[in-house]
Design a protein around this motif. Structure first.
Motif, PDB file in Angstrom:
ATOM      1  N   ASN A 196      18.866  -6.412  -0.295  1.00  0.00           N
ATOM      2  CA  ASN A 196      18.922  -7.431  -1.348  1.00  0.00           C
ATOM      3  C   ASN A 196      20.042  -8.433  -1.084  1.00  0.00           C
ATOM      4  N   SER A 197      19.692  -9.538  -0.403  1.00  0.00           N
ATOM      5  CA  SER A 197      20.736 -10.503  -0.053  1.00  0.00           C
ATOM      6  C   SER A 197      21.358 -11.128  -1.307  1.00  0.00           C
ATOM      7  N   PHE A 198      20.578 -11.318  -2.366  1.00  0.00           N
ATOM      8  CA  PHE A 198      21.178 -11.941  -3.566  1.00  0.00           C
ATOM      9  C   PHE A 198      22.267 -11.046  -4.170  1.00  0.00           C
ATOM     10  N   ILE A 199      22.081  -9.740  -4.047  1.00  0.00           N
ATOM     11  CA  ILE A 199      23.110  -8.808  -4.546  1.00  0.00           C
ATOM     12  C   ILE A 199      24.371  -8.933  -3.692  1.00  0.00           C
ATOM     13  N   VAL A 200      24.190  -8.919  -2.370  1.00  0.00           N
ATOM     14  CA  VAL A 200      25.343  -9.007  -1.457  1.00  0.00           C
ATOM     15  C   VAL A 200      26.090 -10.320  -1.678  1.00  0.00           C
ATOM     16  N   ASN A 201      25.342 -11.372  -1.975  1.00  0.00           N
ATOM     17  CA  ASN A 201      25.983 -12.678  -2.139  1.00  0.00           C
ATOM     18  C   ASN A 201      26.605 -12.869  -3.530  1.00  0.00           C
ATOM     19  N   GLU A 202      26.103 -12.133  -4.511  1.00  0.00           N
ATOM     20  CA  GLU A 202      26.671 -12.261  -5.867  1.00  0.00           C
ATOM     21  C   GLU A 202      27.849 -11.327  -6.111  1.00  0.00           C
ATOM     22  N   TYR A 203      27.726 -10.116  -5.609  1.00  0.00           N
ATOM     23  CA  TYR A 203      28.784  -9.109  -5.806  1.00  0.00           C
ATOM     24  C   TYR A 203      29.453  -8.947  -4.452  1.00  0.00           C
ATOM     25  N   ARG A 204      30.539  -9.680  -4.211  1.00  0.00           N
ATOM     26  CA  ARG A 204      31.078  -9.788  -2.854  1.00  0.00           C
ATOM     27  C   ARG A 204      31.925  -8.576  -2.464  1.00  0.00           C
ATOM     28  N   HIS A 205      31.569  -8.004  -1.327  1.00  0.00           N
ATOM     29  CA  HIS A 205      32.311  -6.867  -0.782  1.00  0.00           C
ATOM     30  C   HIS A 205      32.231  -6.914   0.739  1.00  0.00           C
ATOM     31  N   ARG A 206      32.865  -5.924   1.360  1.00  0.00           N
ATOM     32  CA  ARG A 206      32.788  -5.815   2.828  1.00  0.00           C
ATOM     33  C   ARG A 206      31.322  -5.631   3.257  1.00  0.00           C
ATOM     34  N   VAL A 207      30.941  -6.311   4.329  1.00  0.00           N
ATOM     35  CA  VAL A 207      29.573  -6.224   4.839  1.00  0.00           C
ATOM     36  C   VAL A 207      29.596  -5.692   6.273  1.00  0.00           C
ATOM     37  N   ILE A 208      28.881  -4.584   6.480  1.00  0.00           N
ATOM     38  CA  ILE A 208      28.699  -4.052   7.827  1.00  0.00           C
ATOM     39  C   ILE A 208      27.243  -4.304   8.197  1.00  0.00           C
ATOM     40  N   GLU A 209      27.035  -5.114   9.221  1.00  0.00           N
ATOM     41  CA  GLU A 209      25.660  -5.435   9.612  1.00  0.00           C
ATOM     42  C   GLU A 209      25.298  -4.650  10.869  1.00  0.00           C
ATOM     43  N   ILE A 210      24.167  -3.946  10.790  1.00  0.00           N
ATOM     44  CA  ILE A 210      23.687  -3.153  11.931  1.00  0.00           C
ATOM     45  C   ILE A 210      22.415  -3.800  12.466  1.00  0.00           C
ATOM     46  N   SER A 211      22.337  -3.934  13.776  1.00  0.00           N
ATOM     47  CA  SER A 211      21.129  -4.451  14.410  1.00  0.00           C
ATOM     48  C   SER A 211      20.920  -3.661  15.694  1.00  0.00           C
ATOM     49  N   ASP A 212      19.697  -3.179  15.898  1.00  0.00           N
ATOM     50  CA  ASP A 212      19.406  -2.355  17.086  1.00  0.00           C
ATOM     51  C   ASP A 212      20.408  -1.215  17.254  1.00  0.00           C
ATOM     52  N   GLY A 213      20.822  -0.630  16.152  1.00  0.00           N
ATOM     53  CA  GLY A 213      21.701   0.538  16.202  1.00  0.00           C
ATOM     54  C   GLY A 213      23.173   0.242  16.401  1.00  0.00           C
ATOM     55  N   LYS A 214      23.508  -1.054  16.559  1.00  0.00           N
ATOM     56  CA  LYS A 214      24.924  -1.403  16.794  1.00  0.00           C
ATOM     57  C   LYS A 214      25.489  -2.172  15.601  1.00  0.00           C
ATOM     58  N   ILE A 215      26.801  -2.055  15.399  1.00  0.00           N
ATOM     59  CA  ILE A 215      27.442  -2.907  14.392  1.00  0.00           C
ATOM     60  C   ILE A 215      27.619  -4.291  15.015  1.00  0.00           C
ATOM     61  N   VAL A 216      26.959  -5.285  14.419  1.00  0.00           N
ATOM     62  CA  VAL A 216      27.068  -6.642  14.970  1.00  0.00           C
ATOM     63  C   VAL A 216      28.001  -7.514  14.116  1.00  0.00           C
ATOM     64  N   ARG A 217      28.389  -6.981  12.928  1.00  0.00           N
ATOM     65  CA  ARG A 217      29.330  -7.727  12.083  1.00  0.00           C
ATOM     66  C   ARG A 217      29.998  -6.748  11.131  1.00  0.00           C
ATOM     67  N   ASP A 218      31.295  -6.924  10.920  1.00  0.00           N
ATOM     68  CA  ASP A 218      32.040  -6.124   9.944  1.00  0.00           C
ATOM     69  C   ASP A 218      33.027  -7.090   9.309  1.00  0.00           C
ATOM     70  N   GLN A 219      32.722  -7.492   8.080  1.00  0.00           N
ATOM     71  CA  GLN A 219      33.421  -8.640   7.508  1.00  0.00           C
ATOM     72  C   GLN A 219      33.808  -8.375   6.056  1.00  0.00           C
ATOM     73  N   GLU A 220      35.050  -8.684   5.708  1.00  0.00           N
ATOM     74  CA  GLU A 220      35.483  -8.591   4.310  1.00  0.00           C
ATOM     75  C   GLU A 220      34.778  -9.667   3.491  1.00  0.00           C
ATOM     76  N   GLU A 221      34.279  -9.331   2.314  1.00  0.00           N
ATOM     77  CA  GLU A 221      33.622 -10.295   1.417  1.00  0.00           C
ATOM     78  C   GLU A 221      32.580 -11.131   2.142  1.00  0.00           C
TER      79      GLU A 221
END
Ligand SMILES: Nc1ncnc2c1ncn2[C@@H]1O[C@H](COP(=O)(O)OP(=O)(O)OP(=O)(O)O)[C@@H](O)[C@H]1O
Length: 231
Positions: A196-221
């Motif tokens: 749910n991207s609208f949730i991630v964008n409304e309630y801001r927290h650290r985001v860990i993005e996984i693609s093909d089994g790897k962490i491709v992004r780890d970002q505060e807010e």
């Protein structure tokens, strides 16, 4: 505290579902795990509660080393965790009160203590007036609130949620988020896989993005855009 060091998970010897994942989640953090379908989010989350075991690498959750954990230790790990699923997984023949109390009876608490704790968590999720209802008489959002009440009844240090708003309309999903925010503000770590991207964008927290089994992004807010978002 959750720590992954060089964690690899292969299924059937072939599918590389998690590919050398390393990260640390501190007590009290709120973390989203995002990424496309099949990226490895559920695998990442399932290893946290020992539903899946890493093929190699190290996982520490609170004081437990999961890669060397014996089966007899798993219930002790699980007592420190609350787990919430997209499809709620409530017991259909038990009332709301009984669903929440069930987990506490399993760990042999005094009936009076159970009653007090269940009343408290049902109040927290706003369902005191539904305590005698059965799950099929509740809306999806109400069922998820019962599932959250059940998950936090035993005062877990970490609440793990795999797509908890996936089956809910946006306003109902926001109601669930408001509850998760409240639980987090009381000090519980929240790890939540979501599309749910609208949730991630409304309630801001650290985001860990996984693609093909790897962490491709780890970002505060961080933010998130998912073309297939089922908001
Ligand atoms: N029990 C299993 N046995 C074999 N392969 C599996 C198993 N569970 C997951 N996989 C495979 O591992 C990869 C990662 O799956 P996973 O369920 O972790 O992804 P996901 O990001 O949670 O996907 P979704 O968002 O669709 O739930 C996929 O290729 C999937 O087919």
């Amino acid at each position: 505290m959750i720590e992954y060091k060089d964690v690899v998970k292969k299924y059937d010897g072939d599918t590389l579902a998690n590919d050398h994942i390393s990260l640390k989640i501190e007590q009290g953090d709120f973390v989203y795990v995002v990424g496309p379908s099949g990226a490895g989010k559920s695998t990442f989350i399932k290893m946290m509660y020992h539903e899946e075991v890493p093929t190699s690498g190290h996982i520490k959750v609170n004081d437990h080393n999961l890669e060397s954990m014996k089966n007899t230790e798993v219930p002790f790990l699980r007592r420190e965790l609350g787990i919430v699923f997209q499809d709620f997984k409530l017991l259909p023949r038990l009332t709301v009160f009984e669903n929440v109390a069930y987990a506490l009876h399993v760990i042999e608490k005094e009936p009076k203590e159970v009653e007090k704790r269940v009343a408290h968590v049902l109040d927290l999720v706003g369902l005191t007036d539904k305590k005698d209802s059965f799950p099929d008489a509740l809306s999806g959002g109400e069922q998820q609130r019962v599932a959250i009440a059940r998950a936090i009844a035993n005062k877990p240090t970490i609440l793990i949620a795999d797509e908890p708003t996936g089956n809910l309309d946006p306003d109902t999903a926001r109601g669930i988020m408001d509850i998760l925010e409240k639980i987090n503000q009381e000090g519980t770590t929240i790890v939540m896989a979501t599309h749910n991207s609208f949730i991630v964008n409304e309630y801001r927290h650290r985001v860990i993005e996984i693609s093909d089994g790897k962490i491709v992004r780890d970002q505060e807010e961080g933010d998130y855009t998912d073309e297939n978002s089922h908001a």
